[in-house]
Design a protein around this motif. Structure first.
Motif: not given
Length: 490
Positions: A396-418
């Motif tokens: 569960a802890a590793n899954g949540f950490n993976t989610l945090m990385r994915s959240l970072g990539t999503t935010i990164g995609a949005a910011v770089i896209g802007v």
């Protein structure tokens, strides 16, 4: 207590989990070469076909933490095999898809299977002896990047020289082979959280909050950041996460133990993971575009999609090469040092890009440097997490950490896209990202990873020896029996 078993053959086990991880991560990039063709293939708008990418992101974000918790309760091996089922079914649906709606359904199914990597990493703590644990974690963690880097040129070649449906038939076969290997090669380990109930309310609440947040972040630029839809989704996400957090703190068997997540070592690692994810994804957005932009722009390198994929492929190889080196650094100096080093290497790659983005060889070198840093960071984060959580919560802890990385990539995609949509130049009457826009995006990626390095540097040390992952039980890969390794002499 002295171990009652030996672990003579862990190489095949680690290879199996790494192969399963690569099989899952390939699913994320395999559709990239098809994106420009999808509107023509399905006779629909590009806004509709954009959901082919978005739905996988959403499904994975929801499924990964839930799969991790189920892995702790019913068994990690069982859940890895279960995750292969939607990968196979989703790939078959995509291969047969007569319309974009069916394709979106299939891609959503593929997203449901993305829990393979964090489950595999968590399983390593149970079955690999202490002296091999760091290197094994580093390799399996790196598959998230290796699969993407290798998958892109392969998918490009298939899309260019064969029927696009072959891509998905191949993906289905790959997932089936991975599941078969796991079934025969990976031992079943007694669940540390057996008997605990599944938190359905928590799963629904987390899913609703994540969908609201990620939809707003990923589609905000398209819908408008001040549009009613985007603002409503952001507000809904805040409310849903607040209610979800209240529930998780009060239920007996939470989906995510927020008290454990709030421990400084876990919390700081997860926050750093968001910034690492952002930093990694900036290069993945910029480098392919610069490689493929027409040479007439004055800064584009005029490569085809296949050529661009081949120039980027060495970056995936570098992750494979660097992962054992990162493991040695972790053993010698600790996972915290490895994470800081990884973030700094990524930042060096971005600094080098400002002088190397004018040639294909230069961008290949940039990608290799950046992904070397990603390989170091990705191998260190699970080790940091598992050193601070109970054994019953590793998946569960590793899954949540993976989610945090994915959240970072999503935010990164949005910011770089802007950034790229705002800093443009005119090319034949069309506004396209300018050279300055790309440079600003690269500077942003480098700056974010420097922040990640600072955050990693303040991660607190492990308080007790018992919390170290090296104290994990060892499972004999031949018999499946469990033993506890004798503490290292220090």
């Amino acid at each position: 207590m002295t171990s009652t078993t030996t672990t003579p053959k862990t190489g095949g086990l680690v290879f199996t989990l790494a192969f399963a991880g690569i099989s899952a991560s390939i699913m994320q990039t395999m559709v990239t070469p098809l994106i420009p063709q999808l509107p023509r293939i399905f006779d629909t708008s590009s806004s509709n076909t954009a959901w082919v990418v978005t739905v996988t992101l959403l499904a994975a974000a929801v499924a990964v933490p839930i799969a991790g918790r189920l892995g702790d309760i019913v068994g990690k091996r069982q859940m890895i095999i279960a995750c292969a089922v939607p990968l196979i079914i989703g790939s078959i649906i995509c291969a047969l898809a007569p319309s974009v709606l069916v394709m979106i359904i299939g891609r959503g199914m593929q997203g449901l299977g993305m829990g393979v990597v964090p489950l595999g990493v968590a399983l390593l703590r149970d079955v690999v002896p202490p002296e091999k644990l760091s290197s094994s974690i580093a390799l399996v963690s790196a598959t998230m990047g290796i699969g993407g880097a290798i998958g892109l040129p392969i998918a490009s070649a298939v899309a260019e020289y064969a029927d696009w449906r072959v891509l998905f038939w191949g993906a289905a076969g790959l997932a089936a082979v991975a599941a078969t290997f796991v079934f025969f090669k990976v031992p079943s380990v007694p669940s540390q959280a057996k008997g605990q109930r599944v938190d359905l309310v928590g799963a629904i609440g987390l899913a609703a909050g994540l969908v609201s947040l990620l939809l707003a972040v990923s589609k905000g630029a398209t819908w408008g950041w001040t549009s009613v839809t985007t603002i409503t989704l952001f507000v809904a996400a805040v409310v849903l996460f607040a209610v979800w957090g209240w529930w998780e703190l009060r239920t007996r068997d939470p989906l995510v133990d927020l008290r454990t997540t709030a421990r400084p070592r876990v919390l700081m690692t997860n926050i750093a993971s968001v910034f690492i994810g952002f930093g990694m994804y900036a290069s993945m957005l910029v480098i392919p575009q610069v490689l493929q932009f027409p040479t007439q722009t004055g800064y584009g390198l005029g490569q085809s999609l296949l050529q661009a994929g081949l120039w980027m492929a060495p970056s995936g190889v570098m992750m494979m090469i660097v992962s054992p080196l990162g493991a040695k650094l972790t053993v010698a100096r600790g996972a915290k040092t490895t994470l800081v080093t990884g973030a700094l290497v990524i930042a060096v790659g971005y600094a080098a890009s400002l002088g190397l983005m004018g040639t294909t060889w230069g961008l290949m070198i940039v990608g290799m440097i950046v992904n070397s840093g990603v390989g170091l960071a990705y191998g260190a984060m699970p080790t940091l997490i598992m050193s601070a959580v109970p054994r019953s919560e590793t998946a569960a802890a590793n899954g949540f950490n993976t989610l945090m990385r994915s959240l970072g990539t999503t935010i990164g995609a949005a910011v770089i896209g802007v950034i790229l949509s705002q800093v443009t130049t005119d090319f034949g009457g069309t506004a396209i990202a300018s050279e300055n826009g790309f440079r600003i995006a690269l500077i942003a990626g480098g700056g974010i990873t420097l922040v990640a390095a600072v955050l990693a540097a303040v991660i607190p040390a492990v308080r007790t020896k018992a919390a170290e992952p090296s104290q994990a039980p060892v499972v004999d890969v031949s018999t499946g029996s469990v033993g506890i390794p004798e503490p290292a002499g220090r």
